[in-house]
Motif scaffolding. Structure first.
Motif, PDB file in Angstrom:
ATOM      1  N   VAL A   1      -1.862  -2.351  -7.758  1.00  0.00           N
ATOM      2  CA  VAL A   1      -1.775  -2.740  -6.465  1.00  0.00           C
ATOM      3  C   VAL A   1      -0.945  -4.167  -6.628  1.00  0.00           C
ATOM      4  CG1 VAL A   1      -3.097  -3.565  -4.654  1.00  0.00           C
ATOM      5  CG2 VAL A   1      -4.077  -1.717  -6.108  1.00  0.00           C
TER       6      VAL A   1
ATOM      7  N   HIS B   1       0.841  -1.184   0.032  1.00  0.00           N
ATOM      8  CA  HIS B   1      -0.080   0.170  -0.109  1.00  0.00           C
ATOM      9  C   HIS B   1       0.844   1.404  -0.040  1.00  0.00           C
ATOM     10  CE1 HIS B   1      -3.750   2.223   0.520  1.00  0.00           C
ATOM     11  NE2 HIS B   1      -3.079   3.057   1.562  1.00  0.00           N
ATOM     12  N   PRO B   2       0.525   2.355  -0.670  1.00  0.00           N
ATOM     13  CA  PRO B   2      -0.479   2.488  -1.421  1.00  0.00           C
ATOM     14  C   PRO B   2      -0.429   1.970  -2.888  1.00  0.00           C
ATOM     15  CG  PRO B   2       0.817   4.597  -1.428  1.00  0.00           C
ATOM     16  CD  PRO B   2       1.470   3.504  -0.490  1.00  0.00           C
TER      17      PRO B   2
END
Length: 184
Positions: free
Chosen positions: A41, A11-12
């Motif tokens: 992601v 993350h992010p």
């Protein structure tokens, strides 16, 4: 004992505009990535792949499309191997040939660090990884956390973190108000 299961989440999301075609090719072959409106992601439920297998033509195209970032570490890493990856005289059979890229000396975290270093809006990427054995025995699991910044890749295992907690003592984890009540 059977192989350990490894899961990774980060993350992010990494903005797609910050990722070169070569970085995208490598990351999507090492991990199970997904594109969202926020970016790429990084995750895997199976374990990172190493070595990765890509088509020679696809690698050459991604490398060529990333030429404007020729001094980035991932480009330098691939450039050291690019002569062996070039097909001979436009031979389409060779372009379709699969190439193995051993990332033992250039793990995917270095690819992410290069992106963070260039990115105008991405200051860091946090990565959580855990492993366990299907038996779920206590000695068969562990976790790591990493913080990837432009300057460094910080890394700690669950044992490192638990050791720090043990050294700090149990009161270090209690809220200040609770410490005041218990110290009466």
């Amino acid at each position: 004992m059977a192989a350990l299961e490894t899961r990774i989440y980060s993350h992010p999301p990494i903005p797609l505009a910050d990722i070169s075609p070569l970085e995208l090719l490598i990351l999507t072959n090492v991990l199970e990535c997904s594109e969202t409106e926020d970016g790429l992601v990084l995750f895997t439920d199976i374990t990172p792949a190493n070595p990765i297998r890509v088509r020679r033509g696809e690698l050459a195209a991604a490398f060529g499309a990333s030429a404007q970032k020729a001094k980035d570490p991932v480009n330098v890493f691939i450039a050291d191997r690019v002569l062996a990856l070039q097909p001979a005289g436009g031979n389409t059979v060779e372009e379709d040939a699969m190439v193995d890229i051993d990332l033992s000396h250039f793990p995917w975290q270095f690819v992410v660090q290069g992106i963070v270093a260039r990115s105008p809006g991405l200051g860091e990427v946090a990565v959580i990884q855990w492993t366990n054995h299907p038996s779920q025995r206590p000695e068969s699991f562990g976790a790591t956390v990493s913080l990837i910044t432009a300057r460094a890749i910080h890394h700690a295992t669950s044992e490192d973190i638990l050791g720090r907690f043990r050294l700090a003592g149990t009161t270090a984890l209690w809220p200040v108000a609770l410490q005041a009540i218990c110290s009466r």
